[in-house]
Write an enzyme that holds these catalytic residues in place. Structure first.
Site, PDB file in Angstrom:
ATOM      1  N   ARG A  94       9.383  -7.418   7.620  1.00 26.11           N
ATOM      2  CA  ARG A  94       7.739  -7.237   6.569  1.00 26.11           C
ATOM      3  C   ARG A  94       6.729  -8.045   7.994  1.00 26.11           C
ATOM      4  O   ARG A  94       7.253  -9.035   7.974  1.00 26.11           O
ATOM      5  CB  ARG A  94       8.120  -7.852   5.189  1.00 26.11           C
ATOM      6  CG  ARG A  94       7.060  -8.196   5.037  1.00 26.11           C
ATOM      7  CD  ARG A  94       6.945  -8.902   3.500  1.00 26.11           C
ATOM      8  NE  ARG A  94       5.956  -9.549   2.886  1.00 26.11           N
ATOM      9  CZ  ARG A  94       5.787 -11.581   2.637  1.00 26.11           C
ATOM     10  NH1 ARG A  94       7.304 -11.608   3.753  1.00 26.11           N
ATOM     11  NH2 ARG A  94       4.727 -11.793   2.034  1.00 26.11           N
ATOM     12  N   SER A 138       6.228  -3.402  -5.518  1.00 25.84           N
ATOM     13  CA  SER A 138       6.597  -4.391  -6.382  1.00 25.84           C
ATOM     14  C   SER A 138       6.067  -4.409  -7.808  1.00 25.84           C
ATOM     15  O   SER A 138       4.950  -3.755  -7.738  1.00 25.84           O
ATOM     16  CB  SER A 138       5.364  -4.998  -5.360  1.00 25.84           C
ATOM     17  OG  SER A 138       6.061  -5.611  -4.250  1.00 25.84           O
ATOM     18  N   LYS A 164       3.775 -16.864  -0.675  1.00 28.40           N
ATOM     19  CA  LYS A 164       3.607 -15.527  -0.494  1.00 28.40           C
ATOM     20  C   LYS A 164       2.161 -15.864  -1.564  1.00 28.40           C
ATOM     21  O   LYS A 164       2.295 -16.236  -2.722  1.00 28.40           O
ATOM     22  CB  LYS A 164       3.363 -13.955  -1.896  1.00 28.40           C
ATOM     23  CG  LYS A 164       4.943 -13.139  -0.417  1.00 28.40           C
ATOM     24  CD  LYS A 164       5.389 -12.032  -1.364  1.00 28.40           C
ATOM     25  CE  LYS A 164       4.728 -10.739  -1.153  1.00 28.40           C
ATOM     26  NZ  LYS A 164       4.214  -9.847  -1.771  1.00 28.40           N
TER      27      LYS A 164
END
Lengths: 210, 210
Positions: free
Chosen positions: B43, B111, B140
């Site tokens: 990521r 997600s 996040k």
């Protein structure tokens, strides 16, 4: 392979979200096409896949009826998902060989600055190349050595595929640039900085004499 | 379809370049796997396709011999080009339906934060889901409403595919999280913040009792 006629490279607009200053991307591209832009590249290095995909789909609704190819910068997956016409990659993007392999019949463009870049473009059967930076430019801060008309001419002469010149191409130098043998020119800020992008594109077409 | 056994979701590491603090990505992932990580997601929201592709290829040299699936965040093209095992997308990424269509037999993760997200994951046949944020987290910053164990449990119960809990999962709460019915937990900073990522992974495996 890909359906790209050299005349479709005459006036190539690459987009830059930072230069829109609140204007809508699609409206601005529509104005650019109305003014004579012949090919459009969606370029947004910061966007996630979702917004990039949505922008591609919205742009296709404008480019496709106009017969203007839509090229996606770097994100081959966005090209595949949106059904855009092609992909453009450079040295920091997905490798050209892999891009060619995965792109199938789509248009594949490659950024060329050196004879080594050109050799790779030939080896990997790029459909067109963007040669640059032709002149000094501030749009791409990481840009490599400026080529000038002489360096541009050398690469164009050695290229079997059509080429556009990119980087600092202006109304003043575009005719001389075209005389080097490129099929067209690629501009970003010279079309997006003016409030009237349509008029700016028309001026370029006039200056190019095509 | 994709070859993903639920036990491969036990301890899921998602990488974050900002948390490496100079350590090599591949070395750190190798340590994580040695400590018990069972699946890895690459990521890096800021990386261009080139560095992302190179990182994927380097990681595969470590994950594949270990039998650990390598999942790519958002960049489906990087997954296709590198031959990585799967793709993970969320609400801001390439649309799930397009991702499923283009990913073929590769693993597709999605997600999930709401019942609507779960309905889409079911409709598009996601192979696994990441449910979160389970607990408050700083990794996040754009994360949506924190679910807590109750919200997590509701979504897990309604999910036909295996799920991992993500967001604020720690050594202290991971056993209770697992008791909600998830196949495993996904962690970022809890594995990457400690200098000894291997020991951190071992502590998680012990705390999970799996």
């Amino acid at each position: 392979m890909a359906r790209l006629a050299p005349e479709q490279l005459t006036l190539y607009l690459a987009t830059d979200p930072d230069l829109l200053r609140g204007r809508d991307l699609v409206d601005t591209v529509a104005e650019a096409i109305a003014g004579g832009v012949t090919i459009v590249q969606l370029r947004d290095k910061q966007a996630d896949g979702g917004p990039m995909y949505e922008a591609a789909c919205r742009l296709l609704a404008v480019t496709r009826p106009a017969g203007v190819p839509l090229i996606i910068n770097d994100r081959l997956d966005v090209m595949l998902a949106s059904g855009a016409d092609g992909i453009h990659v450079g040295a920091s993007d997905l490798p050209l060989a892999k891009t060619r392999e995965l792109a199938g019949d789509h248009i594949v463009g490659y950024s060329v600055n050196t004879p080594e870049d050109l050799a790779l473009a030939i080896q990997c059967r790029a459909d067109y190349i963007g040669i640059g930076p032709a002149f000094p430019t501030s749009t791409k801060p990481d840009a490599r050595a400026t080529l000038g008309l002489e360096g541009l001419g050398k690469l164009v002469t050695a290229a079997p595929m059509p080429a556009v010149a990119i980087g600092g191409v202006s109304l003043e130098n575009c005719a001389a640039t075209l005389a080097c043998g490129v099929a067209g020119i690629c501009v970003i800020s010279a079309l997006l900085n003016p409030a009237d992008t349509r008029a700016a594109a028309q001026r370029f077409r006039t200056a190019l004499g095509r």
